[in-house]
Design an enzyme around this catalytic site. Structure first.
Site, PDB file in Angstrom:
ATOM      1  N   GLU A   9       3.521  -1.105   4.281  1.00  0.00           N
ATOM      2  CA  GLU A   9       2.134  -1.038   4.724  1.00  0.00           C
ATOM      3  C   GLU A   9       1.640  -2.282   5.440  1.00  0.00           C
ATOM      4  OE1 GLU A   9       3.326  -1.233   1.613  1.00  0.00           O
ATOM      5  OE2 GLU A   9       2.019  -2.326   0.261  1.00  0.00           O
ATOM      6  N   HIS A  19       0.887   7.785   2.679  1.00  0.00           N
ATOM      7  CA  HIS A  19       1.055   6.722   1.683  1.00  0.00           C
ATOM      8  C   HIS A  19       0.816   5.330   2.300  1.00  0.00           C
ATOM      9  CE1 HIS A  19       2.977   4.879  -1.946  1.00  0.00           C
ATOM     10  NE2 HIS A  19       3.264   3.939  -1.063  1.00  0.00           N
ATOM     11  N   GLU A  20       1.465   5.053   3.396  1.00  0.00           N
ATOM     12  CA  GLU A  20       1.323   3.704   3.983  1.00  0.00           C
ATOM     13  C   GLU A  20      -0.097   3.497   4.497  1.00  0.00           C
ATOM     14  OE1 GLU A  20       3.544   1.937   3.003  1.00  0.00           O
ATOM     15  OE2 GLU A  20       5.135   3.398   2.686  1.00  0.00           O
ATOM     16  N   HIS A  72      -2.478   2.590   1.679  1.00  0.00           N
ATOM     17  CA  HIS A  72      -2.421   1.183   1.265  1.00  0.00           C
ATOM     18  C   HIS A  72      -3.472   0.327   1.990  1.00  0.00           C
ATOM     19  CE1 HIS A  72       0.799   0.559  -1.578  1.00  0.00           C
ATOM     20  NE2 HIS A  72       1.716   1.150  -0.826  1.00  0.00           N
ATOM     21  N   GLU A 112       0.483   0.532  -5.989  1.00  0.00           N
ATOM     22  CA  GLU A 112       1.274   1.741  -5.729  1.00  0.00           C
ATOM     23  C   GLU A 112       0.705   2.976  -6.424  1.00  0.00           C
ATOM     24  OE1 GLU A 112       3.183   1.805  -3.360  1.00  0.00           O
ATOM     25  OE2 GLU A 112       3.796  -0.282  -3.084  1.00  0.00           O
ATOM     26  N   ASP A 115      12.564  -7.150  -6.997  1.00  0.00           N
ATOM     27  CA  ASP A 115      13.377  -6.137  -6.295  1.00  0.00           C
ATOM     28  C   ASP A 115      14.230  -5.315  -7.258  1.00  0.00           C
ATOM     29  OD1 ASP A 115      12.495  -7.026  -3.875  1.00  0.00           O
ATOM     30  OD2 ASP A 115      14.308  -8.154  -3.382  1.00  0.00           O
ATOM     31  N   TYR A 146       4.314   4.019  -9.307  1.00  0.00           N
ATOM     32  CA  TYR A 146       3.892   5.030  -8.341  1.00  0.00           C
ATOM     33  C   TYR A 146       3.336   6.276  -9.036  1.00  0.00           C
ATOM     34  CZ  TYR A 146       6.399   2.453  -4.673  1.00  0.00           C
ATOM     35  OH  TYR A 146       6.814   1.504  -3.782  1.00  0.00           O
TER      36      TYR A 146
END
Ligand code: BES
Ligand code: ZN
Length: 632
Positions: free
Chosen positions: A303, A327-328, A331, A350, A405, A413
């Protein structure tokens, strides 16, 4: 089947969670899982454990970048001028984050000033401490990146669609901005930025900032981001890019050969933008453009403000995978406007974004599609809950000592979105929309902790709807594993006939070719395949493939599901496609489950190793790191 097993596990967890409900009533400093022990000292909830920076003493406010992009050496070099504000008036050391950066000099008002670069931590990189003379409010760091920078991928011409020009893109989230800019790499530090970027004259540079679609392509580009953003949203890409408008405020950048297909696939972006701002408050970022990357991009999307970075693997030809764009875009509210203060609070970004994604999909494509996507999302959450340790099933997750990560799952989410959906269902949609609009307004351009969110929820929604909401249940959602019993359940009528077809086929009552799939959409196919039993016979796999040509399917998500079944059942006719898929796609979410499944057998591992070795030069550093363990 997978779905049913997961439900049982889910129920088990829910019961456990109910059995030991937290006792605290104050929500501001209480986390049941953060009790202090010798090996696990109490967590400071607002501390960013993934940065060495000292914003509580001296806080960076603005960056001025002057950078050269050298494709022959795979190096970005230049100056970062860093403006800061003293929070503690006597503070004299500015601490920045770096990873694999070479620092040539640091100057202030034209004079060299002393600095030290500490030894590197394997997850966090190296702290750069700069002694700032009194009254100085900006320093310039001259530096260059390493060709192995974790946040930069350099692609050869052969790895692009056009095959003529090289390509570069950055991916800063979560803690990789420090590998290409020395800065306070923490989501709680927001900066405005300006940049001048020099590239080979035939290439175009774009950034998460103002991009002038009409800029002359001359190898020198200027950018400005006037809204303060966290460092993980700073992004740069350079390549043979062209632009096509999709609407008044929306457009797409892509390599010329991809441009038309991308603009067509994502033509509803402008409508998405319009409905979202109507419901959840004004869009605060001026333009919203998309950048289509080469297939090695390790995520579905990112995003980056004003310019979301998008994998080409979602260009399916039928808009079936465009929830990624929703979704992006979402954001821009949950994430870019209101940001998580630490990576522990990622679920605020998220979870609310995933909730908004469902709402946008419903507004643009109707409730039937939203319901199908909700079922698929819930199934994926249940599979994650079944496989993750309890400590990783909390929304607010303890990430101390871990690389963010390494802790990527559906919990922030889909569990986050399910929590939001429950709040919506309890107070009613209108009241919840009003709450969200107020939330984005109240915390606009701030970075907040889970505890700040809870305090705000207590002061607003919980107060106004004391009869419908319960603080203890909210604690349970955020600080307990699993999903509380009685949470919203997804259901889709469109999947009922798919379930019936699968059941009848598995029972031998129907041949695959007799199933009436003529009008099935992508979601129905995914539901059909994802819920097959773990193990099918070779005859069953062959029958499915003969009836539906699944090994040749064009849709990358459907192909993923089929290839995963093919690995789990060692269905060799699909393996040449599997090899091709692993070599040409670098999106981690699509390749990692395949490597993981292959790694379970010796012959699978040998196959994986061959594909990985071939693919590795084209994979992003993040995809390499996430999968190399499966092929060793
Ligand atoms: N911001 C994320 C990607 C991300 C998260 C990068 C955490 C690094 C650390 C992005 O918005 C995202 O969620 N992408 C998903 C999209 C999907 C859920 C629609 C992806 O890439 O799969
Ligand atoms: Zn996201």
């Amino acid at each position: 089947m997978e779905f049913k097993i997961a439900s049982v596990v889910l129920l088990g967890l829910s019961l456990t969670a109910c059995g030991k409900a937290p006792e605290q009533s104050k929500t501001t400093q209480t986390q049941p899982q953060s009790a202090s022990t010798a090996s696990n000292p109490a967590m400071e909830v607002s501390k960013d454990y993934h940065s060495f920076a000292n914003p509580e003493q001296i806080k960076v406010t603005h960056l001025d970048l002057d950078l050269d992009v050298d494709f022959s050496q795979h190096i970005i070099s230049g100056d970062a001028t860093i403006q800061f504000q003293r929070i503690e008036p006597d503070a004299s050391t500015l601490i920045l984050d770096t990873r694999d950066l070479s620092i040539e000099r640091v100057t202030a008002m034209g004079q060299d000033i002393p600095f030290t670069l500490a030894d590197a931590d394997p997850h966090l990189g190296a702290a750069l401490s700069i002694e700032v003379p009194a009254k100085v409010e900006a320093v310039t760091v001259s530096y260059h990146t390493s060709p192995q920078a974790s946040g930069v991928q350099w692609l050869t011409p052969e790895q692009t669609a056009g095959k003529q020009q090289p390509f570069l893109f950055t991916q800063a989230q979560a803690i990789h901005a420090r590998s290409f800019i020395p800065l306070q790499d923490s989501p709680q530090v927001r900066v405005t930025y300006q940049a001048t970027v020099r590239t080979p004259a035939e290439l175009l540079a774009v950034m998460s900032a103002s991009n002038d679609p009409a800029t002359e392509r001359d190898g020198e580009y200027h950018f400005s981001m006037p809204q303060p953003i966290p460092s993980y949203l700073i992004a740069l890409a350079v390549g043979d890019l062209a632009f096509k408008p999709m609407g008044e405020r929306t457009g797409v950048y892509a390599e010329p050969s991809m441009l038309e297909a991308a603009a067509k696939e994502f033509e509803d972006t402008e409508a998405m933008l319009n409905v979202t701002e109507k419901k959840f408050g004004k869009y605060r970022w001026d333009r919203y453009d998309l950048l289509i990357l080469p297939p090695s991009f390790p995520f579905g999307g990112m995003e980056n403000p004003r310019l979301s970075f998008i994998t080409p693997t979602v260009i399916a030809g039928d808009k079936s995978l465009v929830s990624l764009i929703a979704h992006e875009l979402a954001h821009s509210w949950s994430g870019n406007t209101v940001t998580n203060a630490t990576w522990r609070d990622l679920w605020l970004n998220e979870g609310f974004t995933t909730y908004l994604t469902y709402r946008i999909m419903e507004m643009i494509y109707g409730p039937e599609r939203e319901q199908m996507e909700f079922v698929l999302g819930q199934q994926s959450l249940q599979a994650d809950i079944a496989s993750l340790p309890a400590a990783d099933q909390m929304l607010a997750i303890d990430l101390r000592g871990r690389d963010p990560d390494d802790v990527f799952s559906d919990i922030p989410y889909e569990k986050g979105a399910l929590f939001a959906r429950e709040l919506e269902q309890k107070v009613g949609r209108d009241a919840f929309d009003k709450f969200l609009m107020g939330y984005f307004e109240h915390f606009a351009f701030q970075s907040i902790t889970t505890d700040q969110f809870i305090a705000y929820l207590n002061d607003t929604l919980l107060k106004e709807h004391a009869d419908k909401l319960d603080a203890q249940r909210i604690q349970q959602w955020i600080f307990e594993p699993g999903v509380p019993a009685g949470a919203p359940m997804a259901h889709s009528d469109a999947f009922t006939k798919v379930d019936a077809a699968r059941d009848n086929w598995l029972a031998g009552e129907l041949k695959a070719e007799q199933i009436d799939t003529a009008n099935w959409n992508t979601h129905q196919w995914l539901h059909f395949l994802n819920n097959m039993p773990e193990s099918l016979s070779q005859a069953q796999m062959t029958e499915l493939d003969n009836a539906f040509a699944l090994t040749q399917v064009g849709n990358n998500e459907i192909a993923h599901s089929w290839l995963l079944m093919s690995v789990n059942n060692w269905y060799e006719p699909a393996f040449s496609r599997l090899h091709d898929y692993l070599v040409h796609i670098g999106r981690n979410k699509l390749v990692k489950p395949l490597y993981q499944a292959l790694s379970k057998t010796e012959k699978g591992k040998a196959f994986a190793k061959q594909a990985f070795t071939e693919a590795k030069p084209g994979y992003h550093p993040l995809t390499v790191k996430a999968n190399e363990g499966y092929v060793e």
